[in-house]
Design a protein around this motif. Structure first.
Motif, PDB file in Angstrom:
ATOM      1  N   ALA A  96       0.823  -1.212   0.000  1.00  0.00           N
ATOM      2  CA  ALA A  96       0.000   0.000   0.000  1.00  0.00           C
ATOM      3  C   ALA A  96       0.855   1.258   0.000  1.00  0.00           C
ATOM      4  O   ALA A  96       0.442   2.292  -0.528  1.00  0.00           O
ATOM      5  N   SER A  97       2.050   1.175   0.573  1.00  0.00           N
ATOM      6  CA  SER A  97       2.909   2.365   0.631  1.00  0.00           C
ATOM      7  C   SER A  97       3.474   2.730  -0.745  1.00  0.00           C
ATOM      8  O   SER A  97       3.902   3.856  -0.955  1.00  0.00           O
ATOM      9  N   TRP A  98       3.450   1.812  -1.693  1.00  0.00           N
ATOM     10  CA  TRP A  98       3.975   2.075  -3.024  1.00  0.00           C
ATOM     11  C   TRP A  98       2.935   2.703  -3.949  1.00  0.00           C
ATOM     12  O   TRP A  98       3.279   3.206  -5.005  1.00  0.00           O
ATOM     13  N   ARG A  99       1.690   2.644  -3.573  1.00  0.00           N
ATOM     14  CA  ARG A  99       0.614   3.097  -4.457  1.00  0.00           C
ATOM     15  C   ARG A  99       0.553   4.616  -4.488  1.00  0.00           C
ATOM     16  O   ARG A  99       0.110   5.265  -3.556  1.00  0.00           O
ATOM     17  N   VAL A 100       0.988   5.172  -5.589  1.00  0.00           N
ATOM     18  CA  VAL A 100       1.120   6.613  -5.744  1.00  0.00           C
ATOM     19  C   VAL A 100      -0.224   7.290  -6.004  1.00  0.00           C
ATOM     20  O   VAL A 100      -0.506   8.348  -5.452  1.00  0.00           O
ATOM     21  N   LEU A 101      -1.044   6.688  -6.835  1.00  0.00           N
ATOM     22  CA  LEU A 101      -2.298   7.326  -7.229  1.00  0.00           C
ATOM     23  C   LEU A 101      -3.241   7.527  -6.044  1.00  0.00           C
ATOM     24  O   LEU A 101      -3.826   8.594  -5.878  1.00  0.00           O
ATOM     25  N   LYS A 102      -3.362   6.502  -5.234  1.00  0.00           N
ATOM     26  CA  LYS A 102      -4.273   6.589  -4.096  1.00  0.00           C
ATOM     27  C   LYS A 102      -3.792   7.642  -3.097  1.00  0.00           C
ATOM     28  O   LYS A 102      -4.566   8.482  -2.627  1.00  0.00           O
ATOM     29  N   ARG A 103      -2.484   7.617  -2.785  1.00  0.00           N
ATOM     30  CA  ARG A 103      -1.946   8.605  -1.850  1.00  0.00           C
ATOM     31  C   ARG A 103      -2.039  10.011  -2.410  1.00  0.00           C
ATOM     32  O   ARG A 103      -2.360  10.967  -1.698  1.00  0.00           O
ATOM     33  N   GLY A 104      -1.736  10.162  -3.695  1.00  0.00           N
ATOM     34  CA  GLY A 104      -1.806  11.476  -4.327  1.00  0.00           C
ATOM     35  C   GLY A 104      -3.217  12.048  -4.319  1.00  0.00           C
ATOM     36  O   GLY A 104      -3.426  13.238  -4.074  1.00  0.00           O
ATOM     37  N   ARG A 105      -4.209  11.194  -4.552  1.00  0.00           N
ATOM     38  CA  ARG A 105      -5.596  11.657  -4.528  1.00  0.00           C
ATOM     39  C   ARG A 105      -5.982  12.111  -3.135  1.00  0.00           C
ATOM     40  O   ARG A 105      -6.607  13.163  -2.954  1.00  0.00           O
ATOM     41  N   LYS A 106      -5.588  11.351  -2.134  1.00  0.00           N
ATOM     42  CA  LYS A 106      -5.905  11.733  -0.754  1.00  0.00           C
ATOM     43  C   LYS A 106      -5.213  13.040  -0.380  1.00  0.00           C
ATOM     44  O   LYS A 106      -5.790  13.896   0.283  1.00  0.00           O
ATOM     45  N   HIS A 107      -3.976  13.199  -0.825  1.00  0.00           N
ATOM     46  CA  HIS A 107      -3.226  14.430  -0.541  1.00  0.00           C
ATOM     47  C   HIS A 107      -3.923  15.636  -1.192  1.00  0.00           C
ATOM     48  O   HIS A 107      -4.110  16.678  -0.553  1.00  0.00           O
ATOM     49  N   LEU A 108      -4.300  15.499  -2.448  1.00  0.00           N
ATOM     50  CA  LEU A 108      -4.989  16.586  -3.145  1.00  0.00           C
ATOM     51  C   LEU A 108      -6.335  16.901  -2.499  1.00  0.00           C
ATOM     52  O   LEU A 108      -6.733  18.064  -2.397  1.00  0.00           O
ATOM     53  N   LYS A 109      -7.007  15.868  -2.052  1.00  0.00           N
ATOM     54  CA  LYS A 109      -8.309  16.069  -1.411  1.00  0.00           C
ATOM     55  C   LYS A 109      -8.148  16.863  -0.111  1.00  0.00           C
ATOM     56  O   LYS A 109      -8.923  17.778   0.167  1.00  0.00           O
ATOM     57  N   ARG A 110      -7.127  16.524   0.674  1.00  0.00           N
ATOM     58  CA  ARG A 110      -6.886  17.260   1.920  1.00  0.00           C
ATOM     59  C   ARG A 110      -6.551  18.716   1.644  1.00  0.00           C
ATOM     60  O   ARG A 110      -7.050  19.616   2.314  1.00  0.00           O
ATOM     61  N   ARG A 111      -5.710  18.965   0.644  1.00  0.00           N
ATOM     62  CA  ARG A 111      -5.332  20.336   0.285  1.00  0.00           C
ATOM     63  C   ARG A 111      -6.556  21.128  -0.213  1.00  0.00           C
ATOM     64  O   ARG A 111      -6.720  22.293   0.101  1.00  0.00           O
ATOM     65  N   TRP A 112      -7.386  20.474  -0.993  1.00  0.00           N
ATOM     66  CA  TRP A 112      -8.582  21.132  -1.538  1.00  0.00           C
ATOM     67  C   TRP A 112      -9.546  21.498  -0.418  1.00  0.00           C
ATOM     68  O   TRP A 112     -10.130  22.584  -0.431  1.00  0.00           O
ATOM     69  N   LEU A 113      -9.704  20.607   0.540  1.00  0.00           N
ATOM     70  CA  LEU A 113     -10.624  20.885   1.645  1.00  0.00           C
ATOM     71  C   LEU A 113     -10.114  22.017   2.536  1.00  0.00           C
ATOM     72  O   LEU A 113     -10.894  22.773   3.113  1.00  0.00           O
TER      73      LEU A 113
END
Length: 147
Positions: free
Chosen positions: A125-142
């Motif tokens: 799970a730590s290698w999955r870039v897309l999932k982490r990137g989406r969560k990061h963008l979502k936090r920044r957007w909120l």
């Protein structure tokens, strides 16, 4: 004399019935020929999609979906097989069904398939870039949204 007059009176109705029957047979035959032609065209589009899918570019999958739509609309046997396949492999068929809707959700299906392929190729799970990137963008957007 009376029977001859009755025979002459019935003659137009007999001809009318024959013409109607002939028109019905011709319409049914034309419908069958059109359905077979559409089915053949759908199979050709499917085969073109199969050939173009491994090549670079994004032409193969849309051709597969369009060909499948044409075949499924014109073949009852193909429809039965597709539904049986859907019951056996729902995760595999669900994206195809979403793409076959009137207003397909192309971006959502593409995103879902990217996440699935990432999950298959990157087991940790730590290698999955897309999932982490989406969560990061979502936090920044909120954080930027005014409350």
């Amino acid at each position: 004399m009376n029977s001859a007059a009755e025979t002459l009176a019935r003659l137009p109705s007999r001809l009318y019935r024959r013409r109607r029957r002939l028109a019905l047979v011709l319409r049914e035959t034309a419908g069958r020929v059109a359905r077979w032609a559409a089915l053949a065209f759908g199979v050709l589009v499917l085969l073109a999609g199969v050939v173009l899918t491994p090549l670079p570019g994004h032409l193969g999958l849309p051709l597969l979906v369009v060909g499948l739509m044409i075949v499924l609309r014109n073949s009852f046997q193909a429809k039965r097989r597709f539904l049986r396949w859907q019951r056996r492999h729902p995760k595999l068929i669900f994206p195809i069904r979403r793409l076959m809707r009137r207003e397909p959700e192309i971006m959502l299906v593409a995103w879902q398939q990217l996440l699935r392929s990432e999950k298959v190729f990157l087991r940790k799970a730590s290698w999955r870039v897309l999932k982490r990137g989406r969560k990061h963008l979502k936090r920044r957007w909120l954080k930027k949204q005014p409350v």
